[in-house]
Design a protein around this motif. Structure first.
Motif, PDB file in Angstrom:
ATOM      1  N   VAL A 172       5.375   3.784  20.249  1.00 35.65           N
ATOM      2  CA  VAL A 172       5.497   2.624  19.103  1.00 35.65           C
ATOM      3  C   VAL A 172       6.810   1.984  18.367  1.00 35.65           C
ATOM      4  CG1 VAL A 172       4.462   0.710  18.226  1.00 35.65           C
ATOM      5  CG2 VAL A 172       2.986   2.531  19.297  1.00 35.65           C
ATOM      6  N   PHE A 173       8.021   1.733  18.082  1.00 37.16           N
ATOM      7  CA  PHE A 173       9.025   1.400  17.611  1.00 37.16           C
ATOM      8  C   PHE A 173       8.734   0.321  17.098  1.00 37.16           C
ATOM      9  CE2 PHE A 173      10.388   3.380  21.415  1.00 37.16           C
ATOM     10  CZ  PHE A 173      11.390   4.470  20.410  1.00 37.16           C
ATOM     11  N   ALA A 174       9.648  -0.033  15.822  1.00 38.59           N
ATOM     12  CA  ALA A 174       9.498  -0.632  14.209  1.00 38.59           C
ATOM     13  C   ALA A 174       9.917  -2.153  15.507  1.00 38.59           C
ATOM     14  CB  ALA A 174      10.323  -0.512  13.117  1.00 38.59           C
ATOM     15  N   ASP A 175      11.327  -1.048  15.909  1.00 38.01           N
ATOM     16  CA  ASP A 175      12.435  -2.577  16.596  1.00 38.01           C
ATOM     17  C   ASP A 175      12.169  -2.575  17.838  1.00 38.01           C
ATOM     18  OD1 ASP A 175      13.449  -3.660  13.785  1.00 38.01           O
ATOM     19  OD2 ASP A 175      15.307  -1.566  13.998  1.00 38.01           O
ATOM     20  N   PRO A 176      12.350  -4.370  18.858  1.00 33.21           N
ATOM     21  CA  PRO A 176      12.735  -3.834  19.728  1.00 33.21           C
ATOM     22  C   PRO A 176      13.162  -3.209  21.436  1.00 33.21           C
ATOM     23  CG  PRO A 176      13.641  -6.278  19.162  1.00 33.21           C
ATOM     24  CD  PRO A 176      13.114  -4.822  18.313  1.00 33.21           C
ATOM     25  N   ILE A 177      13.789  -1.822  21.011  1.00 28.91           N
ATOM     26  CA  ILE A 177      13.966  -1.045  21.855  1.00 28.91           C
ATOM     27  C   ILE A 177      13.168  -0.514  22.930  1.00 28.91           C
ATOM     28  CG2 ILE A 177      15.841  -1.095  19.793  1.00 28.91           C
ATOM     29  CD1 ILE A 177      14.437   1.825  19.123  1.00 28.91           C
ATOM     30  N   GLY A 178      14.429   0.277  24.074  1.00 27.00           N
ATOM     31  CA  GLY A 178      13.713   1.281  25.095  1.00 27.00           C
ATOM     32  C   GLY A 178      13.806   2.575  24.506  1.00 27.00           C
ATOM     33  N   ARG A 179      12.340   3.005  25.454  1.00 22.11           N
ATOM     34  CA  ARG A 179      12.326   4.490  24.393  1.00 22.11           C
ATOM     35  C   ARG A 179      13.742   5.743  25.445  1.00 22.11           C
ATOM     36  NH1 ARG A 179      13.659   9.156  25.134  1.00 22.11           N
ATOM     37  NH2 ARG A 179      12.521  10.961  24.230  1.00 22.11           N
ATOM     38  N   PHE A 180      13.623   4.794  26.976  1.00 27.94           N
ATOM     39  CA  PHE A 180      14.909   5.325  28.055  1.00 27.94           C
ATOM     40  C   PHE A 180      16.086   5.102  27.395  1.00 27.94           C
ATOM     41  CE2 PHE A 180      11.037   7.237  29.407  1.00 27.94           C
ATOM     42  CZ  PHE A 180      10.465   8.382  29.097  1.00 27.94           C
ATOM     43  N   PRO A 181      16.933   5.565  28.227  1.00 31.57           N
ATOM     44  CA  PRO A 181      19.021   5.163  28.907  1.00 31.57           C
ATOM     45  C   PRO A 181      18.478   4.362  30.104  1.00 31.57           C
ATOM     46  CG  PRO A 181      19.083   7.361  29.601  1.00 31.57           C
ATOM     47  CD  PRO A 181      17.579   7.308  28.704  1.00 31.57           C
ATOM     48  N   ASP A 182      19.662   2.862  29.614  1.00 30.42           N
ATOM     49  CA  ASP A 182      20.430   2.360  30.178  1.00 30.42           C
ATOM     50  C   ASP A 182      21.152   2.880  31.479  1.00 30.42           C
ATOM     51  OD1 ASP A 182      18.335   0.694  31.272  1.00 30.42           O
ATOM     52  OD2 ASP A 182      19.226  -0.412  29.383  1.00 30.42           O
ATOM     53  N   ILE A 183      22.048   4.502  32.624  1.00 29.79           N
ATOM     54  CA  ILE A 183      22.321   4.969  33.059  1.00 29.79           C
ATOM     55  C   ILE A 183      23.505   4.152  33.960  1.00 29.79           C
ATOM     56  CG2 ILE A 183      23.337   6.754  34.360  1.00 29.79           C
ATOM     57  CD1 ILE A 183      20.291   8.189  33.656  1.00 29.79           C
ATOM     58  N   GLU A 184      24.830   4.623  34.047  1.00 23.98           N
ATOM     59  CA  GLU A 184      25.762   3.476  35.147  1.00 23.98           C
ATOM     60  C   GLU A 184      26.148   5.619  35.531  1.00 23.98           C
ATOM     61  OE1 GLU A 184      29.956   2.650  34.802  1.00 23.98           O
ATOM     62  OE2 GLU A 184      29.160   1.705  32.984  1.00 23.98           O
ATOM     63  N   GLU A 185      26.306   5.324  36.742  1.00 21.78           N
ATOM     64  CA  GLU A 185      26.447   5.623  37.959  1.00 21.78           C
ATOM     65  C   GLU A 185      27.655   6.101  37.739  1.00 21.78           C
ATOM     66  OE1 GLU A 185      23.813   8.500  37.826  1.00 21.78           O
ATOM     67  OE2 GLU A 185      21.978   7.952  37.624  1.00 21.78           O
ATOM     68  N   ASP A 186      28.658   7.201  37.267  1.00 18.64           N
ATOM     69  CA  ASP A 186      29.967   7.320  37.339  1.00 18.64           C
ATOM     70  C   ASP A 186      30.292   8.202  38.244  1.00 18.64           C
ATOM     71  OD1 ASP A 186      29.490   8.448  35.297  1.00 18.64           O
ATOM     72  OD2 ASP A 186      31.604   7.583  34.341  1.00 18.64           O
ATOM     73  N   VAL A 187      29.204   9.475  37.910  1.00 15.29           N
ATOM     74  CA  VAL A 187      30.127  10.520  38.407  1.00 15.29           C
ATOM     75  C   VAL A 187      28.768  11.078  38.883  1.00 15.29           C
ATOM     76  CG1 VAL A 187      32.206  11.391  37.430  1.00 15.29           C
ATOM     77  CG2 VAL A 187      29.253  11.905  36.237  1.00 15.29           C
ATOM     78  N   PRO A 188      29.202  11.794  39.848  1.00 12.33           N
ATOM     79  CA  PRO A 188      27.660  13.163  40.160  1.00 12.33           C
ATOM     80  C   PRO A 188      26.566  13.337  39.103  1.00 12.33           C
ATOM     81  CG  PRO A 188      29.022  13.416  41.965  1.00 12.33           C
ATOM     82  CD  PRO A 188      29.485  12.250  40.672  1.00 12.33           C
ATOM     83  N   ALA A 189      25.226  13.525  38.671  1.00  9.55           N
ATOM     84  CA  ALA A 189      24.435  14.152  37.395  1.00  9.55           C
ATOM     85  C   ALA A 189      24.508  15.609  38.126  1.00  9.55           C
ATOM     86  CB  ALA A 189      23.114  14.599  37.880  1.00  9.55           C
ATOM     87  N   THR A 190      24.918  16.444  36.657  1.00  7.20           N
ATOM     88  CA  THR A 190      25.253  18.391  36.979  1.00  7.20           C
ATOM     89  C   THR A 190      23.609  18.729  36.337  1.00  7.20           C
ATOM     90  OG1 THR A 190      25.338  17.972  34.304  1.00  7.20           O
ATOM     91  CG2 THR A 190      27.334  17.510  35.920  1.00  7.20           C
ATOM     92  N   ARG A 191      22.750  17.660  35.590  1.00  6.00           N
ATOM     93  CA  ARG A 191      21.511  17.878  35.243  1.00  6.00           C
ATOM     94  C   ARG A 191      20.900  16.306  35.793  1.00  6.00           C
ATOM     95  NH1 ARG A 191      22.988  22.425  35.765  1.00  6.00           N
ATOM     96  NH2 ARG A 191      23.582  24.102  35.130  1.00  6.00           N
ATOM     97  N   LEU A 192      20.062  16.707  36.349  1.00  4.25           N
ATOM     98  CA  LEU A 192      18.873  15.216  35.917  1.00  4.25           C
ATOM     99  C   LEU A 192      17.875  15.507  35.073  1.00  4.25           C
ATOM    100  CD1 LEU A 192      16.734  15.306  39.771  1.00  4.25           C
ATOM    101  CD2 LEU A 192      18.974  14.042  38.608  1.00  4.25           C
ATOM    102  N   LEU A 193      17.801  13.799  34.507  1.00  3.38           N
ATOM    103  CA  LEU A 193      17.076  13.963  32.981  1.00  3.38           C
ATOM    104  C   LEU A 193      15.094  12.965  33.808  1.00  3.38           C
ATOM    105  CD1 LEU A 193      19.347  11.318  31.069  1.00  3.38           C
ATOM    106  CD2 LEU A 193      19.433  13.715  31.196  1.00  3.38           C
ATOM    107  N   VAL A 194      14.720  13.516  32.557  1.00  8.29           N
ATOM    108  CA  VAL A 194      13.300  13.710  33.175  1.00  8.29           C
ATOM    109  C   VAL A 194      13.254  11.895  33.290  1.00  8.29           C
ATOM    110  CG1 VAL A 194      11.716  14.966  31.454  1.00  8.29           C
ATOM    111  CG2 VAL A 194      12.828  12.723  30.404  1.00  8.29           C
ATOM    112  N   SER A 195      14.123  10.584  32.884  1.00 12.66           N
ATOM    113  CA  SER A 195      13.511   9.759  33.065  1.00 12.66           C
ATOM    114  C   SER A 195      14.712   9.439  34.438  1.00 12.66           C
ATOM    115  CB  SER A 195      14.815   9.363  32.531  1.00 12.66           C
ATOM    116  OG  SER A 195      16.131   9.550  32.223  1.00 12.66           O
ATOM    117  N   ASP A 196      15.262  10.379  35.690  1.00 15.13           N
ATOM    118  CA  ASP A 196      15.546  10.786  36.020  1.00 15.13           C
ATOM    119  C   ASP A 196      14.592  10.627  37.431  1.00 15.13           C
ATOM    120  OD1 ASP A 196      18.273  10.111  35.978  1.00 15.13           O
ATOM    121  OD2 ASP A 196      18.206  11.848  35.862  1.00 15.13           O
ATOM    122  N   TYR A 197      13.263  11.134  36.947  1.00 12.44           N
ATOM    123  CA  TYR A 197      12.301  11.955  38.302  1.00 12.44           C
ATOM    124  C   TYR A 197      11.560  10.303  38.995  1.00 12.44           C
ATOM    125  CZ  TYR A 197      13.194  16.296  35.217  1.00 12.44           C
ATOM    126  OH  TYR A 197      13.376  17.755  35.212  1.00 12.44           O
ATOM    127  N   ALA A 198      11.694   9.490  38.060  1.00 14.23           N
ATOM    128  CA  ALA A 198      10.279   8.093  38.874  1.00 14.23           C
ATOM    129  C   ALA A 198      11.776   8.226  40.136  1.00 14.23           C
ATOM    130  CB  ALA A 198      10.342   7.309  38.040  1.00 14.23           C
TER     131      ALA A 198
END
Length: 222
Positions: A196-222
């Motif tokens: 629960v955040f005090a300000d209206p922000i998200g928990r995960f990043p919005d990702i711009e796929e400019d290159v291939p990922a070297t590792r996946l993030l947990v937010s990528d799993y879905a």
């Protein structure tokens, strides 16, 4: 965030963690293909692995955090009161970088300074509706000693020190003097629903796929 920036942050983060002599589990080095394969189904379902966030605001250097979840139970275990009812994370807080004011719905956590600079936490108590109480004095346990602070007071943790944060404690934190390696030991963790955040922000990043990922993030799993 650009994927190229995430790749660079990951490489830098692994080097930073290694500099403290802390080994990570083998899956910390798994390729995207391997972490997406059937053998890693349990890793993905438990949300284990790398987590880099700018809280969806696009300014990671000043508002962000690096996390690695090494172990995590399930909500069903927690509800039954037995089984794997705990979680463990490694985190990196950089100088000049804020982890913003938030609390948790269910999770109780110990935040431990494992090395580097000083970790500074700003603390508030929650009111009856769960919001920030700007009049009540927050009380937390730090290394077995009760700490009473004024509303918005600062608690400083030197390397080796820790604090226990219950769901009724609002907290923000940052590194002072030098970057800080943190550990988090907590009850079962679900970052999709528990923050629960005090300000209206998200928990995960919005990702711009400019290159291939070297590792996946947990937010990528879905």
């Amino acid at each position: 965030m650009k994927r190229s920036d995430i790749n660079a942050i990951l490489a830098d983060s692994q080097a930073f963690i290694r500099s403290f002599g802390l080994p990570l589990p083998p899956f910390a080095d798994w390729s995207p293909d391997r972490i997406a394969a059937p053998e890693a189904a349990e890793i993905r379902s438990r949300g284990l692995g790398w987590d880099i966030t700018d809280y969806g605001q696009g300014r990671f250097a000043t508002l962000g955090l690096v996390l690695f979840t090494a172990r995590n139970g399930r909500a069903e275990d927690l509800a039954r009161g037995r089984g794997m009812v705990y979680a463990e994370k490694i985190m990196i807080s950089r100088v000049g970088q804020l982890s913003p004011m938030h609390r948790h719905r269910l999770k109780t956590e110990d935040i431990i300074n494992r090395g580097g600079g000083t970790l500074v936490l700003q603390l508030y108590a929650a009111d009856a509706e769960g919001g920030i109480d700007r009049a009540a004095d927050p009380r937390v346990m730090s290394d077995g000693i009760a700490q009473d602070l004024p509303p918005g007071g600062l608690l400083r943790l030197a390397p080796g020190s820790s604090v226990t944060l219950t769901p009724d404690i609002w907290h923000a934190f940052w590194a002072e003097g030098d970057d800080v390696l943190l550990a988090e030991v907590s009850t079962v963790n679900d970052d999709r629903t528990d923050n629960v955040f005090a300000d209206p922000i998200g928990r995960f990043p919005d990702i711009e796929e400019d290159v291939p990922a070297t590792r996946l993030l947990v937010s990528d799993y879905a």
